[in-house]
Every structure is written in structure tokens, then in C-alpha cells.
Motif scaffolding. Structure first.
Motif, PDB file in Angstrom:
ATOM      1  N   GLU A 121     125.106  -6.904  -4.630  1.00 59.77           N
ATOM      2  CA  GLU A 121     124.874  -8.214  -5.236  1.00 59.77           C
ATOM      3  C   GLU A 121     124.001  -8.121  -6.480  1.00 59.77           C
ATOM      4  O   GLU A 121     123.653  -9.137  -7.078  1.00 59.77           O
ATOM      5  CB  GLU A 121     124.221  -9.150  -4.219  1.00 59.77           C
ATOM      6  CG  GLU A 121     125.087  -9.417  -2.991  1.00 59.77           C
ATOM      7  CD  GLU A 121     124.382 -10.299  -1.985  1.00 59.77           C
ATOM      8  OE1 GLU A 121     123.163 -10.539  -2.144  1.00 59.77           O
ATOM      9  OE2 GLU A 121     125.045 -10.751  -1.042  1.00 59.77           O
ATOM     10  N   GLY A 122     123.637  -6.898  -6.849  1.00 60.84           N
ATOM     11  CA  GLY A 122     122.809  -6.706  -8.029  1.00 60.84           C
ATOM     12  C   GLY A 122     121.331  -6.919  -7.783  1.00 60.84           C
ATOM     13  O   GLY A 122     120.549  -7.009  -8.738  1.00 60.84           O
ATOM     14  N   LYS A 123     120.907  -6.979  -6.516  1.00 60.74           N
ATOM     15  CA  LYS A 123     119.505  -7.191  -6.184  1.00 60.74           C
ATOM     16  C   LYS A 123     118.818  -5.857  -5.879  1.00 60.74           C
ATOM     17  O   LYS A 123     119.432  -4.942  -5.334  1.00 60.74           O
ATOM     18  CB  LYS A 123     119.373  -8.118  -4.973  1.00 60.74           C
ATOM     19  CG  LYS A 123     119.858  -9.532  -5.233  1.00 60.74           C
ATOM     20  CD  LYS A 123     119.664 -10.419  -4.007  1.00 60.74           C
ATOM     21  CE  LYS A 123     120.121 -11.847  -4.288  1.00 60.74           C
ATOM     22  NZ  LYS A 123     119.929 -12.721  -3.102  1.00 60.74           N
ATOM     23  N   LYS A 124     117.539  -5.793  -6.238  1.00 61.25           N
ATOM     24  CA  LYS A 124     116.765  -4.597  -5.938  1.00 61.25           C
ATOM     25  C   LYS A 124     116.456  -4.540  -4.446  1.00 61.25           C
ATOM     26  O   LYS A 124     116.113  -5.544  -3.826  1.00 61.25           O
ATOM     27  CB  LYS A 124     115.462  -4.586  -6.735  1.00 61.25           C
ATOM     28  CG  LYS A 124     114.581  -3.367  -6.452  1.00 61.25           C
ATOM     29  CD  LYS A 124     113.243  -3.463  -7.152  1.00 61.25           C
ATOM     30  CE  LYS A 124     113.380  -3.245  -8.628  1.00 61.25           C
ATOM     31  NZ  LYS A 124     112.063  -3.217  -9.310  1.00 61.25           N
ATOM     32  N   VAL A 125     116.577  -3.342  -3.881  1.00 57.54           N
ATOM     33  CA  VAL A 125     116.246  -3.109  -2.478  1.00 57.54           C
ATOM     34  C   VAL A 125     115.206  -2.003  -2.413  1.00 57.54           C
ATOM     35  O   VAL A 125     115.369  -0.947  -3.030  1.00 57.54           O
ATOM     36  CB  VAL A 125     117.487  -2.703  -1.654  1.00 57.54           C
ATOM     37  CG1 VAL A 125     117.093  -2.412  -0.204  1.00 57.54           C
ATOM     38  CG2 VAL A 125     118.549  -3.791  -1.712  1.00 57.54           C
ATOM     39  N   GLU A 126     114.121  -2.250  -1.691  1.00 55.22           N
ATOM     40  CA  GLU A 126     113.097  -1.240  -1.439  1.00 55.22           C
ATOM     41  C   GLU A 126     113.169  -0.880   0.034  1.00 55.22           C
ATOM     42  O   GLU A 126     113.062  -1.753   0.898  1.00 55.22           O
ATOM     43  CB  GLU A 126     111.714  -1.777  -1.794  1.00 55.22           C
ATOM     44  CG  GLU A 126     111.572  -2.111  -3.273  1.00 55.22           C
ATOM     45  CD  GLU A 126     110.280  -2.839  -3.587  1.00 55.22           C
ATOM     46  OE1 GLU A 126     109.599  -3.263  -2.634  1.00 55.22           O
ATOM     47  OE2 GLU A 126     109.963  -2.986  -4.769  1.00 55.22           O
ATOM     48  N   ALA A 127     113.369   0.396   0.327  1.00 56.86           N
ATOM     49  CA  ALA A 127     113.584   0.814   1.710  1.00 56.86           C
ATOM     50  C   ALA A 127     112.671   1.967   2.079  1.00 56.86           C
ATOM     51  O   ALA A 127     112.469   2.896   1.294  1.00 56.86           O
ATOM     52  CB  ALA A 127     115.042   1.225   1.912  1.00 56.86           C
ATOM     53  N   SER A 128     112.103   1.898   3.278  1.00 57.36           N
ATOM     54  CA  SER A 128     111.299   2.989   3.816  1.00 57.36           C
ATOM     55  C   SER A 128     112.207   3.916   4.604  1.00 57.36           C
ATOM     56  O   SER A 128     113.083   3.467   5.349  1.00 57.36           O
ATOM     57  CB  SER A 128     110.195   2.436   4.723  1.00 57.36           C
ATOM     58  OG  SER A 128     109.287   1.659   3.972  1.00 57.36           O
ATOM     59  N   LEU A 129     111.990   5.218   4.429  1.00 54.74           N
ATOM     60  CA  LEU A 129     112.835   6.219   5.068  1.00 54.74           C
ATOM     61  C   LEU A 129     112.088   6.921   6.191  1.00 54.74           C
ATOM     62  O   LEU A 129     110.887   7.181   6.088  1.00 54.74           O
ATOM     63  CB  LEU A 129     113.292   7.257   4.039  1.00 54.74           C
ATOM     64  CG  LEU A 129     114.058   6.725   2.825  1.00 54.74           C
ATOM     65  CD1 LEU A 129     114.360   7.861   1.858  1.00 54.74           C
ATOM     66  CD2 LEU A 129     115.340   6.029   3.254  1.00 54.74           C
ATOM     67  N   ARG A 130     112.813   7.226   7.243  1.00 57.04           N
ATOM     68  CA  ARG A 130     112.274   8.038   8.332  1.00 57.04           C
ATOM     69  C   ARG A 130     113.346   9.032   8.729  1.00 57.04           C
ATOM     70  O   ARG A 130     114.447   8.650   9.101  1.00 57.04           O
ATOM     71  CB  ARG A 130     111.877   7.169   9.526  1.00 57.04           C
ATOM     72  CG  ARG A 130     111.234   7.951  10.657  1.00 57.04           C
ATOM     73  CD  ARG A 130     110.770   7.029  11.758  1.00 57.04           C
ATOM     74  NE  ARG A 130     109.707   6.146  11.293  1.00 57.04           N
ATOM     75  CZ  ARG A 130     109.208   5.151  12.022  1.00 57.04           C
ATOM     76  NH1 ARG A 130     109.690   4.905  13.224  1.00 57.04           N
ATOM     77  NH2 ARG A 130     108.231   4.403  11.543  1.00 57.04           N
ATOM     78  N   GLU A 131     113.033  10.316   8.569  1.00 56.40           N
ATOM     79  CA  GLU A 131     113.992  11.394   8.829  1.00 56.40           C
ATOM     80  C   GLU A 131     115.273  11.182   8.035  1.00 56.40           C
ATOM     81  O   GLU A 131     116.383  11.407   8.518  1.00 56.40           O
ATOM     82  CB  GLU A 131     114.286  11.489  10.330  1.00 56.40           C
ATOM     83  CG  GLU A 131     113.054  11.843  11.153  1.00 56.40           C
ATOM     84  CD  GLU A 131     113.337  11.904  12.641  1.00 56.40           C
ATOM     85  OE1 GLU A 131     114.467  11.546  13.040  1.00 56.40           O
ATOM     86  OE2 GLU A 131     112.439  12.312  13.397  1.00 56.40           O
ATOM     87  N   GLY A 132     115.103  10.731   6.788  1.00 59.12           N
ATOM     88  CA  GLY A 132     116.231  10.570   5.880  1.00 59.12           C
ATOM     89  C   GLY A 132     117.039   9.311   6.061  1.00 59.12           C
ATOM     90  O   GLY A 132     117.993   9.067   5.317  1.00 59.12           O
ATOM     91  N   LYS A 133     116.674   8.465   7.035  1.00 62.38           N
ATOM     92  CA  LYS A 133     117.410   7.232   7.289  1.00 62.38           C
ATOM     93  C   LYS A 133     116.515   6.022   7.047  1.00 62.38           C
ATOM     94  O   LYS A 133     115.305   6.088   7.218  1.00 62.38           O
ATOM     95  CB  LYS A 133     117.933   7.217   8.731  1.00 62.38           C
ATOM     96  CG  LYS A 133     118.929   8.326   9.034  1.00 62.38           C
ATOM     97  CD  LYS A 133     119.426   8.234  10.472  1.00 62.38           C
ATOM     98  CE  LYS A 133     120.426   9.340  10.777  1.00 62.38           C
ATOM     99  NZ  LYS A 133     120.921   9.263  12.178  1.00 62.38           N
ATOM    100  N   ILE A 134     117.144   4.912   6.653  1.00 62.12           N
ATOM    101  CA  ILE A 134     116.389   3.692   6.389  1.00 62.12           C
ATOM    102  C   ILE A 134     115.841   3.125   7.691  1.00 62.12           C
ATOM    103  O   ILE A 134     116.578   2.901   8.650  1.00 62.12           O
ATOM    104  CB  ILE A 134     117.275   2.649   5.684  1.00 62.12           C
ATOM    105  CG1 ILE A 134     117.612   3.127   4.259  1.00 62.12           C
ATOM    106  CG2 ILE A 134     116.582   1.289   5.634  1.00 62.12           C
ATOM    107  CD1 ILE A 134     118.550   2.207   3.514  1.00 62.12           C
TER     108      ILE A 134
END
Length: 226
Positions: A121-134
Motif C-alpha cells: 500500500e506504499g506505507k512504511k513498516v517497521e518490524a522487529s526480527l527474532r531468529e530472522g522472522k518478524i
């Protein structure tokens, strides 16, 4: 493995204060053509004080460093004893677009990692990773000036976990905000009153109210690139 509640608190701290480069440099003061060109911020140190029974008590602080293009590079969080409890390092691509971060909590040998991307949708997403997964993410809706007016949170299963709703004035300073959880419970409404700015229009002091009760004073010391 870190406890979910603590991890969530760190995630909120990062997204609310300085999770992306846009959120710290909120002010976009009008340039006075009779003055020299406004310099880019180099370092912002923000001290937070609790106000209790006519007492002013140091709560915590952040120190954020910027490059000469205005991009946030590092952030350090200090606790009430002024010990560093979190070190945060932003990552950019070759075009200086923010793509993620690494951060260390007390005792960490290896960093935790965040990623930043744009969704369909063109929106920024900030994601925390744990063992390479969100493991946790926030999807950010901005206003016409790029201010993050809505942050929608989801867990690793894509389940809705709540929102942060933020309001800004005509100088792009945050003036109001609240968190609402996935069950619709709205927590204390925070409002900000700005009391002092420097000659470049960047704020130096503000008061924070929770449900119209004065709770904190925030004081910033600003240094600029030469």
C-alpha cells in the motif's frame, strides 16, 4: 529469550521516540531569509524529568546523533541512574534510505535487529526480527508533511495488537497522542505544551500532560554541524 512484555515495551519505546529518522526531526521551521541558512542538527540530548509533589526527579534520557544530511545514526538510552541501557544503530542503503537497525540491551553480546520496508500500500513498516522472522511490526500512516499520525501494531501471527494515534501542530511538533489496545481500551491521553525553542525553531523544552495532569518536563540540548 526476552519476555514478550519487555520486548513489547522496548518496541514501543523505539517506535514512539525514535524508531525512524522521521520522528525525531519533527520540526520543519520556516527559513528566515534574513538569517544564515539553518544548520543540520548533529546531536540531540533529551532529559526527561518526572514532576511529583512540587519535586523534579530525573527519569531518563536519550542521546541521538545525526549525520550532516540530517539522518539519525545512533541513539543511546540512559536510565534514572544515567547508565546506558540501550544502544541503537540505524542502517541505510547506498541511497541513504533507512532499511533497518541493530540494538543492544544491557548484557547483549549479539544485537537484536529491526527492518524497515514499504508494503504493497506504499506505507512504511517497521518490524522487529527474532531468529530472522518478524516478531512484531508497526505499519505507519503519515500526513501530508510525513508525520507519523497512526501506527498500527501486529504480532508475528499478523494479529492486530493496537494503535498509536498521534497529532501534530503546524510546526510538525507532536502535540497529542494515545495508545489503544486490541480490545479498544484507550490508555492515558498525552498532550505536550512547548515552552522554549532555539533560534532555528527547534524545541528545547516542553511539558507533558497525561489526561490534562502535568506529569513530566522534557529538556533538550541541541548541537549543530558546522
Amino acid at each position: 529469550m526476552k519476555k514478550v512484555a519487555y520486548f513489547t515495551g522496548i518496541s514501543f519505546l523505539i517506535t514512539l521516540l525514535i524508531a525512524c529518522a522521521d520522528t525525531t526531526k519533527k520540526e520543519k521551521p520556516t527559513l528566515d531569509t534574513n538569517k544564515e541558512e539553518i544548520k543540520e542538527l548533529a546531536t540531540v540530548k533529551e532529559d526527561i524529568f518526572d514532576l511529583r509533589n512540587d519535586s523534579i526527579i530525573f527519569n531518563s534520557a536519550t542521546i541521538e546523533n545525526f549525520d550532516k544530511d540530517g539522518n539519525s545514526q545512533t541513539v543511546f538510552w540512559l536510565d534514572a541512574k544515567k547508565d546506558t541501557i540501550l544502544r541503537f544503530y540505524r542502517k541505510y542503503d547506498a541511497n541513504k534510505k533507512l532499511i533497518g537497525a541493530e540494538y543492544y540491551e544491557v548484557g547483549d553480546i549479539e544485537p537484536s535487529r529491526d527492518t524497515v520496508y514499504t508494503n504493497s500500500e506504499g506505507k512504511k513498516v517497521e518490524a522487529s526480527l527474532r531468529e530472522g522472522k518478524i516478531s512484531w511490526k508497526s505499519t505507519i500512516t503519515t500526513d501530508k508533511n510525513g508525520n507519523p499520525v497512526l501506527k498500527t501494531y501486529e504480532n508475528s501471527k499478523g494479529e492486530y495488537r493496537g494503535i498509536d494515534s498521534l497529532y501534530f501542530d503546524d510546526q510538525n511538533r507532536e502535540i497529542k497522542g494515545f495508545y489503544e489496545n486490541s480490545k479498544g481500551k484507550r490508555y492515558g491521553i498525552k498532550t505536550y505544551k512547548y515552552t522554549k525553542s532555539d533560534e532555528n525553531g527547534n524545541w528545547m523544552e516542553r511539558n507533558m500532560f497525561v489526561n490534562d495532569t502535568l506529569r513530566q518536563k522534557h529538556v533538550r540540548m541541541l548541537q549543530y554541524h558546522e
